[in-house]
Design a protein around this motif. Structure first.
Motif, mmCIF file in Angstrom:
data_model
loop_
_atom_site.group_PDB
_atom_site.id
_atom_site.type_symbol
_atom_site.label_atom_id
_atom_site.label_comp_id
_atom_site.label_asym_id
_atom_site.label_seq_id
_atom_site.Cartn_x
_atom_site.Cartn_y
_atom_site.Cartn_z
ATOM 1 N N LEU A 15 81.767 -55.521 29.876
ATOM 2 C CA LEU A 15 82.545 -54.978 28.773
ATOM 3 C C LEU A 15 81.707 -54.072 27.862
ATOM 4 C CD1 LEU A 15 85.365 -55.210 27.448
ATOM 5 C CD2 LEU A 15 84.409 -57.016 26.040
ATOM 6 N N SER A 16 80.505 -54.479 27.561
ATOM 7 C CA SER A 16 79.666 -53.711 26.627
ATOM 8 C C SER A 16 79.181 -52.402 27.227
ATOM 9 C CB SER A 16 78.450 -54.544 26.201
ATOM 10 O OG SER A 16 78.883 -55.680 25.498
ATOM 11 N N SER A 17 79.165 -52.297 28.546
ATOM 12 C CA SER A 17 78.725 -51.046 29.168
ATOM 13 C C SER A 17 79.753 -49.936 28.978
ATOM 14 C CB SER A 17 78.482 -51.257 30.663
ATOM 15 O OG SER A 17 79.694 -51.553 31.325
ATOM 16 N N ARG A 18 80.988 -50.262 28.651
ATOM 17 C CA ARG A 18 82.030 -49.258 28.460
ATOM 18 C C ARG A 18 82.239 -48.893 26.984
ATOM 19 N NH1 ARG A 18 85.630 -52.935 31.393
ATOM 20 N NH2 ARG A 18 84.594 -53.180 33.382
ATOM 21 N N TRP A 19 81.429 -49.438 26.093
ATOM 22 C CA TRP A 19 81.583 -49.193 24.647
ATOM 23 C C TRP A 19 80.498 -48.225 24.182
ATOM 24 C CZ3 TRP A 19 85.182 -49.962 21.172
ATOM 25 C CH2 TRP A 19 84.866 -49.901 19.817
ATOM 26 N N ASP A 20 80.909 -47.220 23.437
ATOM 27 C CA ASP A 20 79.979 -46.255 22.867
ATOM 28 C C ASP A 20 79.586 -46.764 21.478
ATOM 29 O OD1 ASP A 20 78.484 -44.101 22.203
ATOM 30 O OD2 ASP A 20 80.153 -42.665 22.143
ATOM 31 N N LEU B 62 81.488 -57.438 21.584
ATOM 32 C CA LEU B 62 80.797 -56.149 21.553
ATOM 33 C C LEU B 62 79.549 -56.204 20.672
ATOM 34 C CD1 LEU B 62 83.836 -53.723 21.375
ATOM 35 C CD2 LEU B 62 82.307 -54.108 23.311
ATOM 36 N N GLU B 63 79.611 -56.927 19.545
ATOM 37 C CA GLU B 63 78.442 -57.059 18.671
ATOM 38 C C GLU B 63 77.331 -57.840 19.348
ATOM 39 O OE1 GLU B 63 79.892 -58.836 15.124
ATOM 40 O OE2 GLU B 63 80.926 -57.018 14.468
ATOM 41 N N LEU B 64 77.678 -58.813 20.164
ATOM 42 C CA LEU B 64 76.672 -59.596 20.881
ATOM 43 C C LEU B 64 76.204 -58.901 22.152
ATOM 44 C CD1 LEU B 64 78.166 -63.187 20.528
ATOM 45 C CD2 LEU B 64 76.194 -62.233 19.338
ATOM 46 N N ARG B 65 76.827 -57.776 22.476
ATOM 47 C CA ARG B 65 76.494 -56.999 23.677
ATOM 48 C C ARG B 65 76.563 -57.859 24.935
ATOM 49 N NH1 ARG B 65 73.642 -51.844 22.375
ATOM 50 N NH2 ARG B 65 73.686 -51.758 20.109
ATOM 51 N N VAL B 66 77.717 -58.419 25.166
ATOM 52 C CA VAL B 66 77.963 -59.262 26.341
ATOM 53 C C VAL B 66 78.073 -58.371 27.572
ATOM 54 C CG1 VAL B 66 79.603 -60.857 27.403
ATOM 55 C CG2 VAL B 66 79.106 -61.024 24.977
ATOM 56 N N ALA B 67 77.351 -58.686 28.635
ATOM 57 C CA ALA B 67 77.337 -57.959 29.908
ATOM 58 C C ALA B 67 77.101 -56.463 29.694
ATOM 59 C CB ALA B 67 78.648 -58.195 30.671
ATOM 60 N N PRO B 68 75.896 -56.106 29.244
ATOM 61 C CA PRO B 68 75.645 -54.704 28.892
ATOM 62 C C PRO B 68 75.479 -53.767 30.094
ATOM 63 C CG PRO B 68 73.666 -55.972 28.605
ATOM 64 C CD PRO B 68 74.756 -56.948 28.963
#
Length: 174
Positions: free
Chosen positions: A161-166, A151-157
């Motif tokens: 995975l990162s697109s589903r993280w606020d 999430l910190e590296l913003r993998v697959a934004p």
């Protein structure tokens, strides 16, 4: 060939039969060939799909031949025991007898459970004495740290995975 069967059974002592018929007659002995059966061969089998076997179950004896002669007359003159003897001369079992459950499923289930328990104990033995322990990266803490790093590296934004993280509220989007 024996394609057309009359109402009388074929006696195998007659001459002039084909080679296949002669071979079948030597196999059945002193039994009457009374139908086509499963595949046209002279064999006996109790089967619900083919209820009329090719040959009678028992060989012809003096008693059975005498009963068959009496059978040609009125059936009301025969007693119950004679009718049963005639039936048992032609058939080995009744439908209820050969379709009754045998209980073999219990044997199969027992072996299946035995094989399952054997495999279970072999896996337990292998985990204990054969396989190496799992690496530390398989622990829950390590998996959580790996997820946080992704999430910190913003993998697959865009669609990963990162697109589903606020990122503003530091939690998963709803």
């Amino acid at each position: 060939m024996l394609s057309n069967f009359s109402s009388l059974p074929i006696k195998c002592s007659t001459f002039g039969l084909s080679v296949r018929t002669t071979y079948n007659c030597t196999r059945i002995g002193n039994r009457d060939w009374v139908g086509h059966g499963v595949n046209g061969m002279a064999n006996y089998k109790d089967d619900a799909h083919f209820p009329f076997p090719a040959v009678r179950f028992k060989e012809n004896t003096r008693d059975i031949c005498a009963l068959r002669d009496r059978e040609r007359c009125d059936w009301r003159t025969l007693c119950i025991e004679e009718k049963k003897a005639l039936y048992r001369a032609s058939f080995c079992q009744t439908f209820a007898e050969f379709q009754a459950p045998t209980g073999q499923w219990k044997f199969c289930l027992g072996w299946a459970l035995f094989a399952t328990s054997f495999c279970f104990w072999m896996i337990m033995f292998s985990r204990r004495y054969v396989w190496e322990p799992l690496p530390s990266s398989f622990s829950k803490e390590s998996q959580k740290a790996q997820l946080r790093r992704m999430l910190e590296l913003r993998v697959a934004p865009i669609d990963g995975l990162s697109s589903r993280w606020d990122y503003d509220n530091d939690r998963w989007k709803k």
